[in-house]
Enzyme design. Structure first.
Site, PDB file in Angstrom:
ATOM      1  N   ASN A  63     -14.271  15.502 -64.796  1.00 26.51           N
ATOM      2  CA  ASN A  63     -13.194  15.970 -65.671  1.00 26.51           C
ATOM      3  C   ASN A  63     -13.000  17.489 -65.591  1.00 26.51           C
ATOM      4  OD1 ASN A  63     -15.458  16.889 -66.959  1.00 26.51           O
ATOM      5  ND2 ASN A  63     -15.023  15.945 -68.945  1.00 26.51           N
ATOM      6  N   ASP A 120     -28.173  23.739 -69.166  1.00 28.93           N
ATOM      7  CA  ASP A 120     -27.902  22.979 -70.386  1.00 28.93           C
ATOM      8  C   ASP A 120     -28.987  21.943 -70.664  1.00 28.93           C
ATOM      9  OD1 ASP A 120     -27.254  21.405 -68.180  1.00 28.93           O
ATOM     10  OD2 ASP A 120     -25.120  21.341 -68.617  1.00 28.93           O
TER      11      ASP A 120
END
Ligand code: PGA
Length: 241
Positions: free
Chosen positions: A136, A67
């Site tokens: 998360n 990414d």
């Protein structure tokens, strides 16, 4: 999923670096999928040492990063492009043309997503992909959500992730709000996967990944769909399992 728990971060980094080095030895023209972040720093440090001392060569290796932030120039100090050169590429004999990192500042970002997927296919797919996991439960920049992008896409970063990554920027306002990331199918199409998690701040996400059914609310749960995924944890990250 094969889960291996190591004593500490040092052991985890060594194990990950050894797996990568072993792959490079077995298949010198491997296509590797690579992460950024704090966790893989120890792995990259060791890989550079193996290159310097053990004759591991990156000369025929191709890499694809997971990414990159959107609207950030490749030479920005917090870009993943910069990170990769500082921590690995400038220290080894990899060929510039074999390095692939999504261009977060591409003029046509949708075209960039398509181009990135095409480049992965043209390289013959990814042989070994290394992943981290967010606090998360995110994977690459695939954030908890009601749905999950299949192929390389532009995504909105969660506030949790922006705060977690803010130390690389002057202040939280400077952290990009969007990123370009491999999709879940891009990730799961890799032949082999290793996922690294270290520290007690990852214990909750690791627990969710292992114990929960597959859900886009915890993107890391999708790793369970992969037949050859190995999860490397240190004791702190494994505390809840
Ligand atoms: P970290 O990031 O290694 O910096 O904790 C991992 C991730 O967010 O995927």
């Amino acid at each position: 999923m094969n889960v291996i728990t190591l004593n500490d971060y040092e052991e985890l980094s060594k194990k990950a670096a050894r797996i990568l080095a072993g792959k490079i030895e077995l298949k010198p023209d491997s296509v590797l999928g690579l992460p950024t972040g704090g966790t893989p720093l120890g792995m990259y440090k060791r890989l550079v040492e193996y290159y310097q001392k053990e004759n591991i060569s990156f000369n025929k290796i191709t890499t694809f990063n997971l990414d990159e932030y959107i609207d950030i120039k490749p030479d920005h100090p917090a870009s993943f492009n910069k990170y990769m050169y500082e921590n690995l590429f400038k220290h080894v004999d990899i060929k510039e043309e074999n390095i692939h990192i999504p261009k977060g500042n591409a003029e046509d970002i949708q075209a960039e997503c398509i181009r990135y997927e095409k480049e992965i296919s043209q390289a013959g797919g990814i042989d070994l992909l290394v992943l981290g996991i967010g606090e998360n439960g995110h994977l690459a920049f695939l954030e908890p959500s009601d749905s999950i992008p299949v192929w390389t896409s532009v995504v909105k970063l969660s506030e949790h992730t922006r705060i977690a990554n803010s130390s690389d920027f002057e202040n939280i306002e400077m952290v990009p709000k969007k990123a370009i990331t491999m999709g879940i199918k891009t990730i799961l199409s890799a032949e082999n996967i290793i996922l690294l998690a270290s520290g007690k701040n990852k214990a909750w996400a690791v627990e969710q990944m292992i114990k929960k059914d597959i859900t886009p609310q915890i993107p890391a749960t999708f790793v369970k769909l992969h037949e050859k995924a190995t999860i490397l944890l240190d004791k702190e990250a494994a505390a809840n399992i």
